[in-house]
Design an enzyme around this catalytic site. Structure first.
Site, PDB file in Angstrom:
ATOM      1  N   HIS A  98       5.339   1.122  -4.550  1.00  0.00           N
ATOM      2  CA  HIS A  98       5.006   0.334  -5.840  1.00  0.00           C
ATOM      3  C   HIS A  98       4.242   0.850  -6.789  1.00  0.00           C
ATOM      4  CE1 HIS A  98       1.654  -0.277  -2.976  1.00  0.00           C
ATOM      5  NE2 HIS A  98       1.142  -0.924  -4.151  1.00  0.00           N
ATOM      6  N   ASP A 100       1.021  -0.542  -8.926  1.00  0.00           N
ATOM      7  CA  ASP A 100       0.129  -1.914  -9.045  1.00  0.00           C
ATOM      8  C   ASP A 100       0.412  -2.916 -10.306  1.00  0.00           C
ATOM      9  OD1 ASP A 100      -0.955  -1.137  -6.747  1.00  0.00           O
ATOM     10  OD2 ASP A 100      -2.620  -0.029  -7.736  1.00  0.00           O
ATOM     11  N   HIS A 252       2.863   4.443  -5.094  1.00  0.00           N
ATOM     12  CA  HIS A 252       2.056   4.642  -4.044  1.00  0.00           C
ATOM     13  C   HIS A 252       2.634   3.773  -2.604  1.00  0.00           C
ATOM     14  CE1 HIS A 252      -0.353   1.920  -6.131  1.00  0.00           C
ATOM     15  NE2 HIS A 252      -0.762   1.404  -4.912  1.00  0.00           N
ATOM     16  N   ARG A 267     -10.907  -1.643  -3.985  1.00  0.00           N
ATOM     17  CA  ARG A 267     -10.419  -1.186  -4.795  1.00  0.00           C
ATOM     18  C   ARG A 267     -10.945  -1.282  -6.288  1.00  0.00           C
ATOM     19  NH1 ARG A 267      -4.181  -2.641  -5.897  1.00  0.00           N
ATOM     20  NH2 ARG A 267      -4.964  -3.760  -8.002  1.00  0.00           N
TER      21      ARG A 267
HETATM   22  C1  OGA Z   1      -3.657  -0.418  -3.579  1.00  0.00           C
HETATM   23  C2  OGA Z   1      -2.686  -0.124  -2.392  1.00  0.00           C
HETATM   24  C3  OGA Z   1      -2.829   1.398  -0.562  1.00  0.00           C
HETATM   25  C4  OGA Z   1      -3.698   1.705   0.617  1.00  0.00           C
HETATM   26  O1  OGA Z   1      -4.877  -0.624  -3.297  1.00  0.00           O
HETATM   27  O2  OGA Z   1      -2.893  -0.821  -4.553  1.00  0.00           O
HETATM   28  O3  OGA Z   1      -1.625  -0.249  -2.294  1.00  0.00           O
HETATM   29  O4  OGA Z   1      -3.642   2.882   1.059  1.00  0.00           O
HETATM   30  N1  OGA Z   1      -3.367   0.638  -1.442  1.00  0.00           N
HETATM   31  O5  OGA Z   1      -4.579   0.708   0.975  1.00  0.00           O
HETATM   32 MN    MN Z   2      -1.124  -0.550  -4.644  1.00  0.00          MN
END
Ligand code: OGA
Ligand code: MN
Length: 276
Positions: A98, A100, A252, A267
């Site tokens: 995906h 974000d 990712h 994040r």
């Molecule tokens: C995000 C996500 C990936 C992870 O924070 O957007 O997809 O490895 N995280 O936690």
């Molecule tokens: Mn993500």
């Protein structure tokens, strides 16, 4: 004098940015170099950054306004900080390729994710270079998706969370105010001018103007591009590792292989503009 180092992890995506302490106020010169590396490598890794959320926010703020995730309650102390805590009960939901928040009209420019609690093994994250993924398509497919748009849907469960955050109780009203956006299937990076593939398994539902069967078939083919190892980089996290990715030209995938171990991440997200 800048003494940092940039060490590529693969030939086209991912570089480790070394000899830097993100607790410091960095010079404009260093930040300009960091931005250049970010645009070139698409995801930067920083190791051993024992920083505060304020440091993470300062790094993000240099690139733009900070975003608040649509599911984060407004009254939280640091609403820009998105905690991702996974364990046996709360399973990861990021184990799908995906980009974000692309169910909003203006998805983020990028995200800065820090490892807070990392399982002894497992819980890696992968990123895919969606410019390489686009370039790897054959000319027939490129022609079919040239100028096309796709509907990117709000996940149903996230609508409820976002409504709670906004204090909205009328689901239809929320959907009218937050319609599922149409984004270009191939977007052009606002800073580099490079084209990348901008559809993903998690959020993209159909290509506008195609019947569902044709759209499903084409999307299945396009979704497979992110899963090609030659376009990817994979990160083995440690506590205080930071990954900073360009959400406009990468996707990712968080590998959900570590249960019943716990994994906690935090994040910061930077606002972006409308894909074009
Ligand atoms: C995000 C996500 C990936 C992870 O924070 O957007 O997809 O490895 N995280 O936690
Ligand atoms: Mn993500």
């Amino acid at each position: 004098m800048t003494t940092f180092s940039i060490t590529p992890v693969t030939p086209t995506i991912g570089a480790e940015f070394g000899n830097i302490d993100l607790r410091d106020t960095l010079s404009d010169e260093t930040m300009a170099d960091l931005e250049r590396a970010f645009l070139q490598w698409k995801v930067l890794f920083f190791r051993d950054q024992d920083i505060e959320i304020e440091d993470q926010k300062r790094l993000g703020s240099w690139f733009g306004e900070l975003d608040i995730h649509p599911t984060t309650p407004k009254d939280r102390k640091n609403p820009e900080a998105l905690r991702i805590a996974e364990n046996e009960e709360v399973r990861a939901h990021n184990n799908l390729w995906h980009s974000d928040v692309c169910f909003r009209l203006e998805p983020p420019l990028g995200s800065i994710l820090r490892g807070i609690e990392i399982p002894p093994t497992g819980g890696d994250t992968l990123w895919a270079n969606m410019e390489a993924a686009y370039a790897g398509l054959n000319d027939d497919i490129k022609e079919r998706i040239d100028g096309a748009y796709a509907v990117n849907a709000w996940p149903v469960t996230w609508i409820d969370l976002a409504m709670r955050k906004e204090g909205v109780t009328d689901r239809e009203a929320f959907r009218r105010d937050n319609p599922d956006p149409e984004h270009p299937v191939v977007r052009t990076h606002p800073q580099t001018g490079n084209k990348s593939l901008y559809v993903n398994t998690a959020f993209t539902r159909r290509i506008v103007g195609m019947d569902q069967a044709e759209s499903d078939e084409l999307l299945a083919l396009l979704f497979r591009q992110a899963a090609i190892p030659e376009y990817q980089v994979r990160l083995r996290w440690q506590k205080n590792t930071i990954a900073f990715w360009d959400n406009r030209c990468t996707q990712h995938y968080a590998v959900a292989d570590f249960f019943p171990q716990r994994r906690v991440m935090e994040r910061i997200t930077i606002c972006g503009d409308r894909p074009a």
